[in-house]
Design a protein around this motif. Structure first.
Motif, short mmCIF file in Angstrom:
data_model
loop_
_atom_site.label_atom_id
_atom_site.label_comp_id
_atom_site.label_asym_id
_atom_site.label_seq_id
_atom_site.Cartn_x
_atom_site.Cartn_y
_atom_site.Cartn_z
N ALA A 1 1.71 1.76 -13.76
CA ALA A 1 0.48 1.44 -14.48
C ALA A 1 -0.57 0.77 -13.62
CB ALA A 1 0.81 0.56 -15.69
N THR A 2 -0.20 0.35 -12.40
CA THR A 2 -1.15 -0.31 -11.51
C THR A 2 -1.18 0.42 -10.17
OG1 THR A 2 0.50 -1.78 -10.52
CG2 THR A 2 -0.58 -2.56 -12.55
N LYS A 3 -2.22 0.16 -9.38
CA LYS A 3 -2.32 0.77 -8.07
C LYS A 3 -1.10 0.42 -7.21
CE LYS A 3 -5.27 1.12 -3.96
NZ LYS A 3 -4.52 2.24 -3.50
N LYS A 4 -0.66 -0.82 -7.28
CA LYS A 4 0.50 -1.26 -6.51
C LYS A 4 1.75 -0.47 -6.89
CE LYS A 4 3.04 -5.44 -5.27
NZ LYS A 4 3.15 -6.89 -5.45
N GLU A 5 1.94 -0.26 -8.20
CA GLU A 5 3.10 0.51 -8.67
C GLU A 5 3.00 1.97 -8.27
OE1 GLU A 5 4.21 -2.09 -12.66
OE2 GLU A 5 2.88 -0.35 -12.86
N VAL A 6 1.79 2.55 -8.35
CA VAL A 6 1.60 3.95 -7.94
C VAL A 6 1.89 4.09 -6.46
CG1 VAL A 6 -0.08 5.82 -7.68
CG2 VAL A 6 -0.03 4.48 -9.79
#
Length: 110
Positions: A35-40
């Motif tokens: 759901a976040t850029k870091k997770e992607v």
């Protein structure tokens, strides 16, 4: 002559939509919810590190979070092949998306 065992090439899905992740898993495709850029970015790194992942399926919402990295991966002509798909809510792309993409790529009007 030495024969190597066949390498199984798999798909991996990165999505922010739990319905897409469930559907992919039912089809036998592994994935990660992000759901976040870091997770992607972490999911992209995980998929790229796995030599068995041949196709990376990314929903439009996740693509928007890490567009530059995914575009660079797409243009590298390496593994994995990146495919952007709509989520369960439908596509956010304009109706003439494909036509505009062709126009930009080869410079002609269709």
């Amino acid at each position: 002559r030495h024969r190597h065992p066949p390498v199984l090439m798999r798909c991996f899905c990165i999505t922010d939509d739990p319905d897409v992740l469930t559907g992919m898993r039912l089809a036998g495709i592994e994935g990660a919810r992000a759901a976040t850029k870091k997770e992607v970015d972490a999911a992209i790194s995980r998929a790229c590190a796995d030599q068995g992942v041949a196709v990376l399926i990314v929903t439009e919402g996740c693509y928007a979070l890490s567009r530059e990295r995914l575009d660079a991966l797409k243009l590298s002509a390496g593994r994995p092949l990146v495919n952007i798909v709509a989520d369960s809510r439908g596509s956010v792309r304009a109706r003439d998306y494909i036509t505009r993409l062709i126009n930009e790529a080869i410079g002609i009007k269709i």
